[in-house]
Design a protein around this motif. Structure first.
Motif, PDB file in Angstrom:
ATOM      1  N   LYS A  13       0.845  -1.200   0.000  1.00 12.61           N
ATOM      2  CA  LYS A  13       0.000   0.000   0.000  1.00 12.61           C
ATOM      3  C   LYS A  13       0.875   1.242   0.000  1.00 12.61           C
ATOM      4  O   LYS A  13       1.722   1.413   0.887  1.00 12.61           O
ATOM      5  CB  LYS A  13      -0.907  -0.006   1.229  1.00 12.61           C
ATOM      6  N   ALA A  14       0.640   2.114  -0.995  1.00 15.20           N
ATOM      7  CA  ALA A  14       1.548   3.255  -1.213  1.00 15.20           C
ATOM      8  C   ALA A  14       0.858   4.600  -1.022  1.00 15.20           C
ATOM      9  O   ALA A  14      -0.332   4.745  -1.302  1.00 15.20           O
ATOM     10  CB  ALA A  14       2.114   3.180  -2.626  1.00 15.20           C
ATOM     11  N   TRP A  30       2.911  -4.335  -8.242  1.00 12.06           N
ATOM     12  CA  TRP A  30       3.366  -4.563  -6.869  1.00 12.06           C
ATOM     13  C   TRP A  30       2.791  -3.560  -5.862  1.00 12.06           C
ATOM     14  O   TRP A  30       2.901  -3.756  -4.665  1.00 12.06           O
ATOM     15  CB  TRP A  30       4.903  -4.485  -6.799  1.00 12.06           C
ATOM     16  N   PHE A  31       2.229  -2.427  -6.347  1.00  9.70           N
ATOM     17  CA  PHE A  31       1.798  -1.365  -5.425  1.00  9.70           C
ATOM     18  C   PHE A  31       0.364  -0.910  -5.729  1.00  9.70           C
ATOM     19  O   PHE A  31      -0.045  -0.870  -6.877  1.00  9.70           O
ATOM     20  CB  PHE A  31       2.734  -0.144  -5.535  1.00  9.70           C
ATOM     21  N   ASP A  32      -0.372  -0.567  -4.666  1.00  7.07           N
ATOM     22  CA  ASP A  32      -1.696   0.051  -4.779  1.00  7.07           C
ATOM     23  C   ASP A  32      -1.627   1.431  -4.146  1.00  7.07           C
ATOM     24  O   ASP A  32      -1.060   1.562  -3.048  1.00  7.07           O
ATOM     25  CB  ASP A  32      -2.717  -0.763  -3.963  1.00  7.07           C
ATOM     26  N   ILE A  33      -2.220   2.441  -4.776  1.00  9.67           N
ATOM     27  CA  ILE A  33      -2.184   3.786  -4.185  1.00  9.67           C
ATOM     28  C   ILE A  33      -3.313   3.922  -3.163  1.00  9.67           C
ATOM     29  O   ILE A  33      -4.485   3.804  -3.501  1.00  9.67           O
ATOM     30  CB  ILE A  33      -2.325   4.876  -5.273  1.00  9.67           C
ATOM     31  N   GLU A  34      -2.927   4.149  -1.906  1.00  9.58           N
ATOM     32  CA  GLU A  34      -3.902   4.310  -0.814  1.00  9.58           C
ATOM     33  C   GLU A  34      -4.112   5.777  -0.475  1.00  9.58           C
ATOM     34  O   GLU A  34      -5.157   6.144   0.039  1.00  9.58           O
ATOM     35  CB  GLU A  34      -3.379   3.633   0.463  1.00  9.58           C
ATOM     36  N   CYS A  35      -3.080   6.600  -0.721  1.00 13.06           N
ATOM     37  CA  CYS A  35      -3.123   7.991  -0.242  1.00 13.06           C
ATOM     38  C   CYS A  35      -2.389   8.891  -1.232  1.00 13.06           C
ATOM     39  O   CYS A  35      -1.291   8.566  -1.688  1.00 13.06           O
ATOM     40  CB  CYS A  35      -2.448   8.053   1.128  1.00 13.06           C
ATOM     41  N   LEU A  45      -0.248   8.724   8.547  1.00 15.93           N
ATOM     42  CA  LEU A  45      -0.171   7.335   9.033  1.00 15.93           C
ATOM     43  C   LEU A  45      -1.325   7.009   9.977  1.00 15.93           C
ATOM     44  O   LEU A  45      -1.649   5.847  10.191  1.00 15.93           O
ATOM     45  CB  LEU A  45       1.167   7.082   9.738  1.00 15.93           C
ATOM     46  N   LYS A  46      -1.940   8.067  10.568  1.00 14.06           N
ATOM     47  CA  LYS A  46      -3.100   7.825  11.442  1.00 14.06           C
ATOM     48  C   LYS A  46      -4.354   7.547  10.611  1.00 14.06           C
ATOM     49  O   LYS A  46      -5.227   6.800  11.001  1.00 14.06           O
ATOM     50  CB  LYS A  46      -3.357   9.041  12.336  1.00 14.06           C
ATOM     51  N   GLU A  47      -4.418   8.192   9.433  1.00 11.55           N
ATOM     52  CA  GLU A  47      -5.636   8.074   8.611  1.00 11.55           C
ATOM     53  C   GLU A  47      -5.581   6.944   7.598  1.00 11.55           C
ATOM     54  O   GLU A  47      -6.616   6.455   7.163  1.00 11.55           O
ATOM     55  CB  GLU A  47      -5.845   9.377   7.827  1.00 11.55           C
ATOM     56  N   TYR A  48      -4.371   6.581   7.164  1.00 14.55           N
ATOM     57  CA  TYR A  48      -4.249   5.591   6.080  1.00 14.55           C
ATOM     58  C   TYR A  48      -3.337   4.455   6.521  1.00 14.55           C
ATOM     59  O   TYR A  48      -2.396   4.663   7.285  1.00 14.55           O
ATOM     60  CB  TYR A  48      -3.635   6.231   4.818  1.00 14.55           C
ATOM     61  N   ASP A  49      -3.612   3.254   5.974  1.00  7.77           N
ATOM     62  CA  ASP A  49      -2.766   2.091   6.227  1.00  7.77           C
ATOM     63  C   ASP A  49      -1.749   2.035   5.070  1.00  7.77           C
ATOM     64  O   ASP A  49      -2.119   1.679   3.953  1.00  7.77           O
ATOM     65  CB  ASP A  49      -3.675   0.858   6.252  1.00  7.77           C
ATOM     66  N   ILE A  50      -0.499   2.417   5.338  1.00  8.49           N
ATOM     67  CA  ILE A  50       0.487   2.584   4.257  1.00  8.49           C
ATOM     68  C   ILE A  50       1.750   1.786   4.570  1.00  8.49           C
ATOM     69  O   ILE A  50       2.244   1.791   5.700  1.00  8.49           O
ATOM     70  CB  ILE A  50       0.882   4.077   4.136  1.00  8.49           C
ATOM     71  N   ALA A  87       5.926   5.189   1.308  1.00 10.48           N
ATOM     72  CA  ALA A  87       5.615   6.513   0.753  1.00 10.48           C
ATOM     73  C   ALA A  87       6.617   6.818  -0.354  1.00 10.48           C
ATOM     74  O   ALA A  87       7.827   6.635  -0.164  1.00 10.48           O
ATOM     75  CB  ALA A  87       5.696   7.577   1.842  1.00 10.48           C
ATOM     76  N   PHE A  88       6.104   7.239  -1.501  1.00  5.37           N
ATOM     77  CA  PHE A  88       6.948   7.729  -2.598  1.00  5.37           C
ATOM     78  C   PHE A  88       6.903   9.246  -2.536  1.00  5.37           C
ATOM     79  O   PHE A  88       5.822   9.831  -2.553  1.00  5.37           O
ATOM     80  CB  PHE A  88       6.417   7.228  -3.942  1.00  5.37           C
TER      81      PHE A  88
END
Ligand SMILES: NC(=O)c1ccc[n+]([C@@H]2O[C@H](COP(=O)([O-])OP(=O)(O)OC[C@H]3O[C@@H](n4cnc5c(N)ncnc54)[C@H](OP(=O)(O)O)[C@@H]3O)[C@@H](O)[C@H]2O)c1
Length: 343
Positions: A4-5, A27-32, A70-75, A78-79
């Motif tokens: 999760k990215a 390999w990656f999904d954009i979460e935020c 990091l409190k709002e999203y499960d990551i 980070a790029f």
């Protein structure tokens, strides 16, 4: 399972390409998606975008960049495509918890941060042990400046085969390298600007870290001479560089060319998703419009190789500055982190 990215600086020149390339990466999904206060809270698709995206990406709401994401999203990772003055603090805060793969210059020369090109110096990832010793659960890796990458991709096989005494390089850099609002059209059209702020210093110091040797938890910098002169030209994408190199040991033009042609690294051996089959493509006359997309923008093109004196050659190297020079570089760094189980 996909990682999760988050993309930091997602509305900028580099950030938009991050969102595009990550939305197509297995390999990656954009979460935020995060940017500055200016655009935070807006729908991504309502910003001034230069690519087409799937609807689920266009409908994402931009978060404000801070460790609080990091409190709002499960990551997991980070790029970062943040300006260097903003990146320094937030990237270090995030790296305490998660992996950070950044384009920004803020941490490139830190003694415990790998400045990484996966084909060139994967062993420098050993520096992550130092980061873990200071209590970080995540890690921070950086890719070099965009024009440094095109140069060092070609210097690595030459250094291994013949040793390097001295390098002089003159760049012709694309306008996209200056960011979305970087150079005004009135300044660059019908013009050449032989000055790019801080670029020559980056090009003169980063190759020595990249080509330095790693032992006892530290990088000993390479010691060859390195001089750069950087120029902005009216090309959209693709940095072209004229290189003059003095080797330690003599070579024929054929041997010099063969060293470049046969260059391979761990991304090719492990078949990483963003790795080009051939890191260096050879062409008689490398040109941005014709060659920047070779290897999906991840190959560097070299050519115009001429031996001008014993141990001394001139050649041209060229590559896509926002793909191999920025976003693709950072994604390949992350793929290597995952492959080597740092993620
Ligand atoms: N362009 C290249 O070829 C290239 C190559 C290698 C490395 N880089 C590096 O990559 C980074 C980004 O470059 P760029 O060309 O994409 O720049 P850019 O087009 O100016 O984009 C900057 C991004 O950072 C965000 N931002 C600005 N100030 C911020 C703040 N105070 N807090 C949080 N976010 C902020 C902007 O968000 P808003 O839209 O909300 O303002 C935007 O998303 C830079 O460090 C650059 O040196 C660029």
């Amino acid at each position: 399972m996909k990682m999760k990215a988050a993309v930091l600086g997602a509305t900028g020149m580099v950030g938009q390409r991050f969102v595009k390339m990550l939305s197509e990466n297995d390999w990656f999904d954009i979460e935020c998606i995060a940017a500055s206060k200016r655009t935070a809270g807006t729908r991504y698709g309502d910003n001034d975008l230069g690519f087409e995206y799937p609807d689920d990406i266009l409908d994402m709401t931009i978060a404000e960049t801070s460790k609080n994401i990091l409190k709002e999203y499960d990551i997991d990772i980070a790029f970062s495509a943040l300006p260097a003055d903003v990146a320094g603090q937030v990237e270090a805060e995030l790296a305490e918890k998660i992996a950070v793969s950044t384009n920004s210059a803020a941490h490139r020369m830190d003694a415990d941060v790998p400045l990484l090109i996966p084909e060139v110096n994967p062993e420098h990832l050993g520096l992550i042990d130092l980061q873990r010793k200071k209590g970080w659960n995540g890690c921070l890796v950086t890719n070099p400046n965009c024009s440094t990458i095109m140069l060092v991709m070609t210097l690595k096989p030459l250094m291994d085969a013949f040793g390097i005494k001295d390098v002089k390089v003159a760049t012709m850099q694309a306008v996209s390298g200056a960011g979305f609002t970087g150079v005004s059209s009135m300044a660059i059209l019908d013009n050449v600007i032989p000055y790019i702020g801080k670029e020559e210093q980056k090009m003169e110091r980063e190759p020595k870290k990249l080509l330095g040797s790693f032992s006892n938890d530290a990088v000993s910098f390479a010691t060859f001479g390195m001089t750069a002169l950087c120029t902005r030209v009216p090309v959209i994408d693709g940095h072209t560089e004229s290189v003059f190199i003095e080797l330690e040991r003599d070579a024929t033009e054929e041997e010099f060319t063969e060293a470049l042609r046969s260059f391979r690294g761990i991304p090719q051996d492990r078949n990483l998703p963003s790795a080009p089959k051939r890191p260096i493509e050879l062409r008689d006359i490398p040109q941005p419009r014709m060659h920047r997309d070779l290897g999906n923008g991840m190959s560097v093109t070299a050519g115009r190789i001429v031996k001008v004196a014993p141990r001394t050659f001139k050649y041209v190297t060229m590559g896509h500055n926002t793909i191999r020079g920025a976003v693709g570089a950072s994604i390949l760094n992350a793929e290597l982190l995952k492959e080597l189980e740092y993620l």
